[in-house]
Design an enzyme around this catalytic site. Structure first.
Site, short mmCIF file in Angstrom:
data_model
loop_
_atom_site.label_atom_id
_atom_site.label_comp_id
_atom_site.label_asym_id
_atom_site.label_seq_id
_atom_site.Cartn_x
_atom_site.Cartn_y
_atom_site.Cartn_z
N ARG A 105 -35.60 15.70 24.59
CA ARG A 105 -36.88 15.65 25.28
C ARG A 105 -37.99 15.25 24.31
O ARG A 105 -38.07 15.75 23.19
CB ARG A 105 -37.19 17.01 25.90
CG ARG A 105 -38.53 17.09 26.63
CD ARG A 105 -39.61 17.72 25.79
NE ARG A 105 -40.85 17.96 26.53
CZ ARG A 105 -41.98 18.40 25.99
NH1 ARG A 105 -42.03 18.66 24.70
NH2 ARG A 105 -43.05 18.60 26.74
N ILE A 106 -38.87 14.36 24.74
CA ILE A 106 -40.02 13.94 23.95
C ILE A 106 -41.28 14.34 24.71
O ILE A 106 -41.41 14.06 25.90
CB ILE A 106 -40.00 12.43 23.69
CG1 ILE A 106 -38.79 12.07 22.81
CG2 ILE A 106 -41.30 11.96 23.05
CD1 ILE A 106 -38.56 10.59 22.67
N GLY A 107 -42.19 15.00 24.03
CA GLY A 107 -43.41 15.46 24.66
C GLY A 107 -44.57 14.52 24.44
O GLY A 107 -44.41 13.35 24.09
N ASP A 108 -45.77 15.03 24.65
CA ASP A 108 -46.98 14.21 24.55
C ASP A 108 -47.41 13.93 23.12
O ASP A 108 -48.04 12.91 22.84
CB ASP A 108 -48.13 14.91 25.28
CG ASP A 108 -48.52 16.21 24.59
OD1 ASP A 108 -49.56 16.25 23.91
OD2 ASP A 108 -47.77 17.19 24.71
N GLY A 162 -46.76 19.30 27.87
CA GLY A 162 -46.68 17.90 27.52
C GLY A 162 -46.54 16.95 28.68
O GLY A 162 -47.14 15.87 28.69
N THR A 216 -53.08 19.71 23.30
CA THR A 216 -52.03 20.72 23.24
C THR A 216 -51.83 21.30 24.63
O THR A 216 -52.76 21.34 25.44
CB THR A 216 -52.37 21.84 22.24
OG1 THR A 216 -51.34 22.83 22.25
CG2 THR A 216 -53.70 22.52 22.58
N GLY A 217 -50.62 21.75 24.92
CA GLY A 217 -50.35 22.36 26.21
C GLY A 217 -49.05 21.86 26.80
O GLY A 217 -48.07 21.60 26.09
N THR A 267 -48.26 23.85 19.51
CA THR A 267 -48.59 22.56 18.95
C THR A 267 -49.83 22.65 18.06
O THR A 267 -50.80 23.32 18.41
CB THR A 267 -48.87 21.56 20.09
OG1 THR A 267 -47.69 21.42 20.87
CG2 THR A 267 -49.30 20.22 19.56
#
Length: 321
Positions: free
Chosen positions: A220-223, A245, A242-243, A192
């Site tokens: 899938r939706i991350g942070d 999510g 970052t990392g 990211t």
């Protein structure tokens, strides 16, 4: 008060040492960070707004194939690309986000168009693609984002039956086999991307973009596109995380930094350090942040994070571990 800028290229289980054949690849990634930092510094020196600068820098990071965003985006379990991004203006709290992009070259610029050209904050998948076409942004065929390296990364992730934090470079397969057990999550590096800045007028902004996790489920939706989780800016600070999510979402990592400053009157570094230590499990998160005073912090609880920063008074830093 002068300008400040910080950016990241992902956090994870970054090896402390590398065999000679991989050093060149790491150096190329660091050179990419340095180039993007220089782009941001030049723009701020020229008087560009913080919002313009974070978009510009993240576009550069999206265009660099060694980072997991834009042209370097990793693949879903179906072998497709689904990119996402978010941008936020600290002064107004206006923001825009996108998810599920398969053809848009620079997701961060589409996120800004959502912010400025629609009554909404967040568009995803077919709706976001249709909006991109309507706005005439640059696109490519979905297949143009699928690289041999990322095909190999997906293959390795499927063989290990895991969803990987950012990604494991295929050239590191032997290194990972020698240094990790099958049950561990050996992220190599990169991932990211994000940028935060304050301009000479005191305006704050944050932007983040990603291809997500290797072997993630389709949809899938991350942070990254969730305001307050992976991206946040207000009058106190601007944060890009970052990392992993799912942990960043649970901890509302970016907003927590701002909240501690606003409601507990903590300085930026203390607030960010608390969030990294207390709000997410070890080995899952990193962030870059700038405050309204021009302070910068870049903490992480992983083994490393690709990061860089600079201030108007001449300070600069580029780091990995």
């Amino acid at each position: 008060m002068g300008w400040s800028i910080a950016l990241h290229g992902g956090a994870g289980d970054i090896p402390v040492t590398l065999p000679p054949e991989l050093i060149e690849r790491r150096e190329a990634s660091v050179a990419g960070l340095r180039h993007c930092l220089d782009v941001g510094v030049t723009a701020l020196t020229d008087g560009r707004s913080a919002l313009d600068v974070v978009e510009l820098v993240v576009r550069e990071l999206e265009n660099h194939p060694r980072f997991n965003a834009g042209r370097g985006s990793v693949l879903t379990s179906a072998g497709t690309v689904e990119m996402e991004a978010c941008i936020m203006d600290g002064m107004t709290k206006n923001c825009g986000a996108v998810s599920g992009l398969k053809t848009v070259v620079n997701a961060i610029s589409l996120a800004r168009l959502v912010m400025e050209k629609t009554p909404h904050i967040y568009l995803g998948f077919d709706g976001a693609e249709a909006f991109a076409k309507e706005q005439g942004v640059e696109t490519l065929e979905p297949s143009d984002f699928i690289t041999p390296e990322n095909i190999e990364r997906l293959k390795l992730a499927k063989e290990a039956d895991r969803v990987q934090l950012d990604y494991t470079a295929p050239e590191q397969k032997q290194v990972l086999q020698e240094t990790h057990t099958a049950n561990e999550d050996p992220d190599s590096k990169l991932g990211t991307v994000g940028c935060v800045a304050i301009d000479s007028e005191g305006n704050l902004a944050a932007a983040t973009s990603t291809g997500g996790l290797v072997n993630k489920m389709v949809g899938r939706i991350g942070d990254t596109p969730i305001v307050g989780s992976g991206t946040y800016a207000n009058s106190y600070c601007a944060v890009s995380a970052t990392g992993r999510g799912e942990h960043i979402i649970r901890g509302t990592i970016a907003r927590e930094v701002a909240a501690l400053m606003e409601y507990k009157d903590l300085p930026l570094k203390e607030a960010a350090a608390y969030v990294i230590e207390k709000c997410a499990p070890r080995g899952t998160v990193g962030l870059v942040a700038v405050s309204a005073k021009g302070e910068i912090t870049m903490p992480f609880n992983t083994t490393g994070m690709y990061r860089a920063c600079a201030t108007q008074d001449g300070y600069s830093e580029i780091g990995i571990l």
